[in-house]
Design a protein around this motif. Sequence first.
Motif, short mmCIF file in Angstrom:
data_model
loop_
_atom_site.label_atom_id
_atom_site.label_comp_id
_atom_site.label_asym_id
_atom_site.label_seq_id
_atom_site.Cartn_x
_atom_site.Cartn_y
_atom_site.Cartn_z
N TYR A 35 37.54 -40.59 48.68
CA TYR A 35 38.13 -41.21 49.85
C TYR A 35 39.26 -42.14 49.42
O TYR A 35 39.25 -42.69 48.33
CB TYR A 35 37.10 -42.05 50.60
CG TYR A 35 35.99 -41.30 51.24
CD1 TYR A 35 34.80 -41.04 50.56
CD2 TYR A 35 36.10 -40.83 52.55
CE1 TYR A 35 33.77 -40.34 51.15
CE2 TYR A 35 35.06 -40.13 53.16
CZ TYR A 35 33.90 -39.90 52.46
OH TYR A 35 32.87 -39.21 53.05
N ARG A 44 39.32 -42.50 54.49
CA ARG A 44 39.83 -41.17 54.83
C ARG A 44 39.50 -40.20 53.69
O ARG A 44 39.73 -40.52 52.52
CB ARG A 44 41.33 -41.23 55.10
CG ARG A 44 41.68 -42.00 56.37
CD ARG A 44 43.17 -41.94 56.65
NE ARG A 44 43.94 -42.71 55.68
CZ ARG A 44 45.26 -42.62 55.53
NH1 ARG A 44 45.95 -41.76 56.27
NH2 ARG A 44 45.89 -43.36 54.65
N ASP A 59 40.95 -34.49 54.84
CA ASP A 59 41.99 -34.73 55.84
C ASP A 59 43.35 -35.07 55.25
O ASP A 59 44.38 -34.87 55.89
CB ASP A 59 41.56 -35.89 56.74
CG ASP A 59 40.26 -35.58 57.48
OD1 ASP A 59 39.42 -36.49 57.60
OD2 ASP A 59 40.10 -34.42 57.91
N TYR B 25 31.53 -44.49 68.69
CA TYR B 25 31.83 -43.29 67.93
C TYR B 25 32.48 -42.24 68.82
O TYR B 25 32.47 -42.36 70.05
CB TYR B 25 30.60 -42.77 67.21
CG TYR B 25 29.47 -42.27 68.08
CD1 TYR B 25 28.45 -43.14 68.47
CD2 TYR B 25 29.39 -40.94 68.47
CE1 TYR B 25 27.40 -42.68 69.25
CE2 TYR B 25 28.34 -40.48 69.24
CZ TYR B 25 27.33 -41.35 69.63
OH TYR B 25 26.29 -40.91 70.40
N SER B 26 33.06 -41.23 68.17
CA SER B 26 33.99 -40.37 68.92
C SER B 26 33.43 -39.00 69.29
O SER B 26 33.88 -38.41 70.28
CB SER B 26 35.26 -40.17 68.09
OG SER B 26 34.94 -39.63 66.82
N ASN B 27 32.45 -38.50 68.54
CA ASN B 27 32.08 -37.10 68.69
C ASN B 27 30.67 -36.96 69.29
O ASN B 27 29.69 -37.37 68.66
CB ASN B 27 32.15 -36.42 67.32
CG ASN B 27 32.06 -34.91 67.39
OD1 ASN B 27 31.43 -34.36 68.28
ND2 ASN B 27 32.68 -34.23 66.45
N SER B 30 27.89 -35.45 67.15
CA SER B 30 27.39 -36.10 65.94
C SER B 30 25.88 -36.26 66.01
O SER B 30 25.34 -36.65 67.06
CB SER B 30 28.06 -37.46 65.75
OG SER B 30 29.42 -37.30 65.42
N ALA B 91 29.51 -44.92 60.37
CA ALA B 91 29.96 -43.57 60.05
C ALA B 91 29.13 -42.58 60.86
O ALA B 91 27.94 -42.80 61.09
CB ALA B 91 29.82 -43.28 58.56
N GLU B 92 29.77 -41.50 61.30
CA GLU B 92 29.07 -40.47 62.06
C GLU B 92 29.24 -39.13 61.37
O GLU B 92 30.26 -38.89 60.71
CB GLU B 92 29.63 -40.40 63.48
CG GLU B 92 31.11 -40.05 63.54
CD GLU B 92 31.66 -39.99 64.96
OE1 GLU B 92 31.18 -39.16 65.75
OE2 GLU B 92 32.58 -40.79 65.26
N LYS B 93 28.25 -38.27 61.52
CA LYS B 93 28.33 -36.93 60.97
C LYS B 93 28.23 -35.92 62.10
O LYS B 93 27.17 -35.79 62.73
CB LYS B 93 27.22 -36.67 59.96
CG LYS B 93 27.29 -35.27 59.32
CD LYS B 93 26.15 -34.98 58.38
CE LYS B 93 24.87 -34.61 59.10
NZ LYS B 93 24.96 -33.33 59.85
N ASN B 97 29.09 -29.16 60.89
CA ASN B 97 29.91 -29.69 59.81
C ASN B 97 29.36 -29.17 58.49
O ASN B 97 28.41 -29.71 57.96
CB ASN B 97 29.84 -31.22 59.92
CG ASN B 97 30.44 -31.96 58.77
OD1 ASN B 97 30.94 -31.41 57.80
ND2 ASN B 97 30.36 -33.28 58.87
N THR B 103 32.74 -39.25 59.33
CA THR B 103 33.91 -39.89 59.91
C THR B 103 33.60 -41.38 60.01
O THR B 103 32.59 -41.76 60.60
CB THR B 103 34.22 -39.33 61.30
OG1 THR B 103 34.47 -37.92 61.19
CG2 THR B 103 35.46 -40.00 61.88
#
Lengths: 115, 114
Positions: A35, A44, A59, B25-27, B30, B91-93, B97, B103
């Motif tokens: 990362y 990242r 990424d 979180y975004s997804n 996850s 952090a999320e998985k 995946n 992430t």
Amino acid sequence: DGGITQSPKYLFRKEGQNVTLSCEQNLNHDAMYWYRQDPGQGLRLIYYSQIVNDFQKGDIAEGYSVSREKKESFPLTVTSAQKNPTAFYLCASRSQVGDFNQPQHFGDGTRLSIL
Amino acid sequence: GESVGLHLPTLSVQEGDNSIINCAYSNSASDYFIWYKQESGKGPQFIIDIRSNMDKRQGQRVTVLLNKTVKHLSLQIAATQPGDSAVYFCAEKPGNNAGNMLTFGGGTRLMVKP
């Protein structure tokens, strides 16, 4: 004791130079990750490897290269094509035995700066 | 909360008080979430994790709460100590995946006042 060792702790790169960051783990983990962390930001993903002799781009792989010749080692090369290499680089590993849902464990990072 | 550019959100608490650090979180796919603590000049250190089939998990002095309806994760630290001062990342998985990649959120800085 078991863990992830990153070296060197600090590294300086001259213009046009490639530099290699070392990451070694003795946790017997199959998966390893690199990362990049910029000030005040999250992590990242650059590259990851789930098994020896195999790795995948993350990424932000442009300007970086990796190898995975041994299970315990996952070196990262920052090439001259990476125009903004100044950052804190973190290596992580994760067990893939049993449950997929296991945390990644991190080394203490290498701080790379441009001379 | 989430960071914006170079300026991390900061939570300042008195020693001995409880701290609550939040993460959106975004997804929605996850299925696994982790909280990490990062001290200056060091790598992130695992604190606690939770799977999506749970809404609460407790550790030693820490509790993670998961609200999947609003995609919100929180970390509660009881009796906050000066040694808890650090940046905390969620952090999320995502479930679909193949590389089990995470992430990361931008982080929240926790400052403990003695």
